[in-house]
Design a protein around this motif. Structure first.
Motif, PDB file in Angstrom:
ATOM      1  N   ARG A 105      42.617  -6.355  21.013  1.00 42.92           N
ATOM      2  CA  ARG A 105      43.342  -5.295  22.158  1.00 42.92           C
ATOM      3  C   ARG A 105      43.413  -6.351  23.372  1.00 42.92           C
ATOM      4  O   ARG A 105      42.463  -6.327  24.198  1.00 42.92           O
ATOM      5  CB  ARG A 105      42.489  -4.157  22.482  1.00 42.92           C
ATOM      6  N   ASP A 246      35.826   0.906  21.504  1.00 44.39           N
ATOM      7  CA  ASP A 246      36.820   2.135  21.786  1.00 44.39           C
ATOM      8  C   ASP A 246      37.021   2.277  23.413  1.00 44.39           C
ATOM      9  O   ASP A 246      37.826   2.460  23.860  1.00 44.39           O
ATOM     10  CB  ASP A 246      36.334   3.307  21.103  1.00 44.39           C
ATOM     11  N   ASP A 250      39.653   1.196  26.746  1.00 42.82           N
ATOM     12  CA  ASP A 250      40.633   1.914  27.258  1.00 42.82           C
ATOM     13  C   ASP A 250      40.231   1.604  28.957  1.00 42.82           C
ATOM     14  O   ASP A 250      41.318   1.625  29.561  1.00 42.82           O
ATOM     15  CB  ASP A 250      40.069   3.314  27.279  1.00 42.82           C
TER      16      ASP A 250
HETATM   17 MG    MG Z   1      40.339   4.795  22.039  1.00 47.13          MG
END
Ligand code: MG
Ligand code: IPM
Length: 361
Positions: A105, A246, A250
């Motif tokens: 990411r 996770d 964000d």
């Molecule tokens: Mg997430």
């Protein structure tokens, strides 16, 4: 020239509208680079529950397995929150079934959007980091898990578990990525409290020995969360487990101005899944308000990681920069003086930019 099968799972909410834009972009770039991209759509998530009762129908999984890559939109929505099956189970099932243990990411602050971040420009300027999140283990999948009744009271439990080999392979991905970047890895854990994190740290140190040029640092997850907003420029590669990744991804996304800008790649030994980091945004679905850029940039990652088409991927990124330079913004990233546009119009401007970037192709 070769034929490349791409499974398209648009999913729920804004998924279909951003996918339409991104597929048009991939199509245009594919034509310029002589890539014969064949897109095949399949039901997934809530849409698949409505159709078949299953968020990941066997036919959809079979299509994904046979494809060179999976291009995914977003899943989820309030109408499926109470049901026996949830759209998110489809996503977790897809990750597990395809063995997608490595989730990349990248969070890059584009200079044009520096004013759209909730942090000050001098804090976020130049931020360019990569979260490497373990995606098929940890507390998301650990057994036992469930809700039972003990002494007349219900209790819920999950298990955070990592084997040495799971830690080793994701650490290798992070160090390899760092070698192509600024050669700095921050491994994030909670080794002051969790046994699983103490093993994590031990194995990461072992893997680091094979990459002597890479500088390795360890941060506890609470400190990492703080450092991400205090001094985000210090990060290059962040290596972490499923749950911490996770949350931190964000947070990293918001540095860039909007989670609507962040692409991701989930890789394993077979076909990879390429999807935006954001969710299905049911509140704005179908209103032509969504930002398609994260989906478009996920398409660039697909070209780069699944098909090895680095140059084609760069062209898509340049097209995104071009439309931002021209002042076009969807609602989530707009600031004073910019031209606010909808999802479809953003797609049209991207195609215009591609005509300029791909002369004669
Ligand atoms: Mg997430
Ligand atoms: C993500 C999402 C998913 C996750 C959900 C939708 C299951 O938040 O990809 O970050 O928790 O992994």
């Amino acid at each position: 020239m070769g034929t490349h099968q791409v499974a398209v799972l648009a999913g729920d909410g804004i998924g279909p509208e951003i996918m339409t834009v991104a597929c048009a972009v991939l199509h245009r770039v594919g034509r310029a680079f002589d890539l014969d991209l064949v897109f095949t759509e399949a039901p997934f998530g809530g849409a698949a529950i409505d159709l078949t009762g299953d968020p990941l129908p066997p036919e959809t999984l079979a299509l994904c397995r046979q494809s060179s890559a999976v291009f995914m939109g977003a899943v989820g929505g309030p109408q499926w929150d109470q049901g026996p099956k949830r759209p998110e189970q489809g996503l977790l099932g897809l990750r597990k079934n395809l063995g997608l243990y490595a989730n990349l990411r990248p969070a890059k602050v584009r200079p044009q959007l520096i004013g759209a971040s909730s942090l000050r420009p001098e804090i976020v300027g130049g931020v360019d980091l990569l979260v490497v999140r373990e995606l098929t283990g940890g507390i998301y999948f650990g057994q036992p898990q469930g809700i039972t009744t003990v002494d007349g009271e219900r209790q819920g439990f999950n298990t955070m578990i990592y084997t040495e080999s799971e830690i080793r392979r994701i650490a290798q991905v992070a160090f390899q990525a760092a070698m192509l970047r600024r050669k700095h890895v921050v491994s994030v854990d909670k080794a002051n409290v969790l046994a699983v994190s103490r093993l994590w740290r031990e194995i990461v140190i072992e893997v680091a020995a094979d990459f002597p040029e890479v500088n390795l640092q360890h941060l506890y997850v609470d400190n990492a969360a703080m450092q991400l907003i205090r001094w985000p420029q210090q990060f290059d590669v962040i290596l972490t487990g499923n749950l911490f990744g996770d949350i931190l991804s964000d947070q990293a996304a918001m540095l860039t101005g909007s989670i609507g800008m962040l692409p991701s790649a989930s890789l394993g030994d077979g076909p990879g899944v390429f999807e935006p980091v954001h969710g299905s945004a049911p509140d704005i679905a179908g209103k032509d308000l969504a930002n398609p850029l994260a989906q478009v940039l996920s398409g660039a990652m697909l070209l780069e990681y699944a098909l090895g088409q680095t140059q084609a991927a760069r062209i898509i990124e340049q097209a995104v920069d071009r439309v931002l330079d021209l002042g076009f913004r969807t609602g989530d990233i707009t600031t004073a003086g910019m031209t606010q546009v909808g999802c479809q119009a953003m797609g049209d401007h991207l195609l215009d930019a591609l005509e300029e970037l791909l002369p004669g192709k």
